[in-house]
Design a protein around this motif. Structure first.
Motif: not given
Lengths: 116, 691
Positions: A44-45, A47-48
């Motif tokens: 997720i990080q 992707a951010y």
């Protein structure tokens, strides 16, 4: 015809894997769950960062590496705790756990310093 | 401008002082007021007896009535000095000197005691100072108290012993073991010898006096001279007594020579030129700044005034700048060094030299004596004298030929005189000419000196011509020291040109075609300024005339740039230009909502972990039950939580070192507790296994 055989084989493969996995000990499953969600957090990080850019690069790195690092340490804990593993027969699991806790604490100290 | 003019005058006067034509002036009121100022008593007396004597002698010579009442205290110190048995010879002599001016009452017994002491010291004297003081004291005693017997029987012997200390070059040594000789000592020796001559009974052998005369002449051979005739005595070597200034050495010698001249009736044949030179030296000092120097100067001048056979006469000019416009008259004063009037004489102007060139004209004009002011006046200037600087040569003619033998006037006296006047400026005009044809394009008349504001314009093909006439009050040609034309560009670059002349007409032509490069191809407005000045011109002027708009062609690539103008020095301390900083553009930050959304998204795995855990169903079966192990277990978990909280604090506000310190403490605690817990767990599980 082959297609359905392939799919049937795939299904059979999955089934056997799942049943085999169900046989593993509970504490190993807990560790596996922990690893899975650590990696998910890292993804997720990433992707951010892909969306907003890597401006505080050190923060990104520390976040990702904390997830990856803790996952790695959990993997090594799993290896050491697994009773089927002949190599670590003599190592008490409590000792492995203590190592895991200690290494995690050191990792997170460094991560916190690098977070900025 | 007036300051420049004044400075020029000062510079020329300084130059004049170093040339052959220095003018000295006799003793005047400035000396008297300086004496009153320098010799002011502190606590009712002037200090020591020596200083008291100096003050009293100076006042006496200058004719100042004693304003300060120090008689009682001085007489008291005189009496004390004479009575006391421990005084040195010098103190006796100083006391007697003071008494010679003040004429106090002296105790006769003290006087007799002094007399015997002086005689004893004279008999036992072997250094020049001893001789000087003992003989000086005896002479003073004889002057003041006539009944005292101070005659010297063995004057010849004493004379010879003093002379033995003399040297072949005219100087004297202070004692036989001291090889240093000085002019100062020569003066002292001469005074002592004069004392011996005056006290001797029977009279001293004339041959001795003849040798003394030769010694004096040899002493004069060692005199120092300046070019303008001033003479002085200086010491070549610095003696043990410290450096004697030329003033004190010359004064000492003059005192000695005057004493000899007064003591003997024979003529000494002193060199008159050198006596006059000495007089000029003492007068040339001006007004000295210290009391000692003033005493030496005044005492020496009074000695020179009273020398029997060569009294110096001084020609002084109260004003050396004469204006023909104001119709000033040149005045000359003839006087002695102390300012007393000279005997009847006439002053003749013999020659005039033009300053700075070899031209001279013989005049031989007598100056008229004005009895009321005591001055000799040159009523009319000679015919060919116009505005300028000249050296006037004067000569003194005595009416009584006998005076020629007793007075010294020094032949010709040369004086630098400035004749100034108002210079007339006529026919001033400024013209713009067309280059090729020479025809007049613009012509403007100027008023010099006066306010002018011409506005001209020219291009590089034209010429500018400025012309004017200068003439003296008598209508003659006048060539000033300075005749400049200055063109100043609006950017500050300026150019100066000399204005030449042919006869009375002064003209300058600026051909802009040739000057284009010199002007750095700068077009624009040029301010015009004309300067005409001279030391002898009373109306020197520096005037703006107006401006000229010059249109010059553009500068080619290789043209020289005009020189950078001087930076105004005060602008260095003013505020500097504002600096606009260029910052790095800040990084683009993502929208707040996006960041918050992802914050939520990141926490999702954590909750997923908890959900999965719930599904798996972990238990706390192995948690220790009994008290001590359970405490340790709880503390272990609390310790880990504490470390994580410490990390959170570290991120929020702590620094690394504080964190490490806290972490060290917590870590040790955690180690201990963890070890306890885990070892307990290990032991229970191994017990289970073994069982």
């Amino acid at each position: 015809m082959g297609k359905s055989a392939t799919t049937r084989d795939v299904h059979a493969l999955f089934h056997s894997l799942r049943s085999a996995y169900a046989a593993t000990a509970n504490h190993l499953k807990i560790i596996d769950l922990y690893i899975f969600f650590a990696i998910a957090t890292a993804l997720i990080q990433v992707a951010y960062m892909a969306i907003v850019g890597s401006f505080p690069f050190n923060s990104f790195l520390s976040g990702v590496l904390s997830c990856v690092g803790t996952a790695v340490l959990a993997v090594s804990l799993r290896i050491q705790v697994n009773k089927d593993n002949k190599e670590f027969k003599d190592l008490p699991p409590e000792r492995a756990f203590a190592d895991f806790v200690l290494c995690n604490l050191v990792l997170h100290l460094v991560i916190m310093n690098f977070l900025g | 401008m007036a300051r420049d003019f004044g400075f020029l005058i000062l510079a020329v006067l300084v130059l004049a002082a170093t040339c052959e034509s220095a003018v000295v002036s006799p003793v005047s009121e400035s000396h008297r007021s300086a004496a009153l100022e320098l010799f002011s008593p502190a606590d009712g007396s002037y200090g020591s007896l020596e200083e008291t004597y100096e003050a009293l002698k100076t006042f006496k010579v200058l004719g100042i009535e004693k304003k300060h009442d120090i008689r009682t205290s001085s007489c008291a110190s005189v009496a004390d000095a004479l009575k006391s048995t421990s005084s040195a010879l010098k103190d006796f002599v100083d006391a007697l000197r003071v008494n010679s001016i003040l004429k106090c009452e002296l105790n006769s017994e003290a006087v007799r005691g002094i007399q015997s002491k002086l005689k004893d010291s004279l008999n036992g004297a072997n250094s020049l100072i001893d001789f000087y003081y003992s003989i000086g004291g005896l002479v003073l005693l004889k002057e003041q108290i006539s009944e005292v017997d101070v005659h010297l029987g063995d004057a010849d012997r004493i004379f010879r012993s003093i002379k033995a200390l003399g040297q072949s070059d005219g100087r004297w040594r202070l004692s036989s073991n001291n090889p240093e000789s000085s002019n100062n000592a020569a003066g002292i020796a001469l005074e002592a010898l004069a004392g011996v001559i005056s006290l001797a009974t029977p009279q001293i052998d004339n041959s001795l006096i003849t040798t003394l005369k030769n010694d004096i002449l040899k002493l004069f051979d060692g005199i120092e001279r300046y070019d303008d005739g001033t003479c002085y005595f200086d010491e070549k070597l610095v003696g043990a007594r410290g450096h004697q200034s030329p003033l004190s050495s010359s004064a000492s010698v003059v005192r000695g020579i005057a004493a000899i001249a007064a003591a003997t009736t024979e003529t000494l044949n002193l060199p008159g030129e050198k006596i006059l030179g000495l007089a000029k030296f003492f007068l040339g000092v001006g007004v000295p700044g210290s009391a000692h120097d003033l005493y030496h100067q005044i005492d020496a001048l009074s000695c020179l005034e009273n020398i029997r056979e060569s009294t110096p006469l001084i020609l002084s000019l109260p004003a050396t700048v004469i204006s023909v416009t104001k119709k000033d008259q040149l005045k000359v004063r003839a006087s002695t060094v102390l300012g007393s009037p000279a005997p009847t004489l006439s002053v003749r102007l013999m020659q005039i030299f033009v300053s700075g060139s070899k031209d001279a004209s013989v005049i031989d004009q007598k100056l008229k004596f004005d009895a009321a002011s005591g001055m000799h006046v040159l009523e009319t200037l000679p015919k060919n004298i116009d505005v300028g600087s000249y050296i006037f040569s004067f000569e003194v003619i005595f009416h009584n030929p006998e005076h020629k033998k007793t007075y010294v006037s020094g032949g010709r006296t040369r004086v630098l005189v400035h004749i100034t006047g108002v210079i007339k400026t006529d026919n001033a005009e400024i013209v713009i000419l067309d280059g090729d044809r020479g025809s007049v394009e613009t012509q403007k008349k100027l008023k010099l000196p006066g306010d002018n504001a011409v506005a001209l314009s020219a291009n590089h093909l034209q010429k500018l011509r400025l012309s004017f006439d200068l003439s003296t009050p008598f209508g003659n040609v006048f060539k000033p020291h300075q005749a400049f034309l200055k063109l100043r560009h609006e950017s500050g670059v300026d150019h100066i040109f000399l204005v030449g002349n042919s006869g009375k007409k002064f003209e300058i032509i600026l051909d802009f075609l040739g000057l284009v490069e010199k002007f750095f191809y700068l077009s624009g407005r040029y301010d015009i300024q004309l300067t005409v000045g001279d030391a002898d011109m009373e109306n020197s002027f520096l005037q703006p005339l107006g401006f000229v708009e010059l249109d010059l062609p553009d500068a080619p690539e290789k043209a020289t740039r005009p020189p950078p103008q001087a930076v105004d020095p005060y602008s260095r301390y003013g505020p500097k230009a504002e600096i606009s900083h260029i910052f790095r553009a800040p990084e683009k930050r993502p929208a707040k909502e996006l960041s918050l959304a992802f914050l939520g998204l990141v926490l999702v795995p954590f909750f997923g972990f908890l959900a999965g855990l719930a599904q798996l169903g972990p238990n706390l079966k192995n948690f220790p039950k009994s008290t001590v192990p359970s405490t340790f277990a709880i503390l272990f978990h609390l310790g880990i939580a504490a470390v994580l909280a410490l990390y959170a604090l570290f991120w929020l506000k702590l620094d690394l070192f504080t964190t490490l310190k806290a972490l060290g403490l917590l870590g040790m605690f955690l180690m201990f507790v963890g070890h306890k817990t885990l070892s307990h767990l290990a032991s229970t599980s191994s017990k289970l296994k073994s069982v």
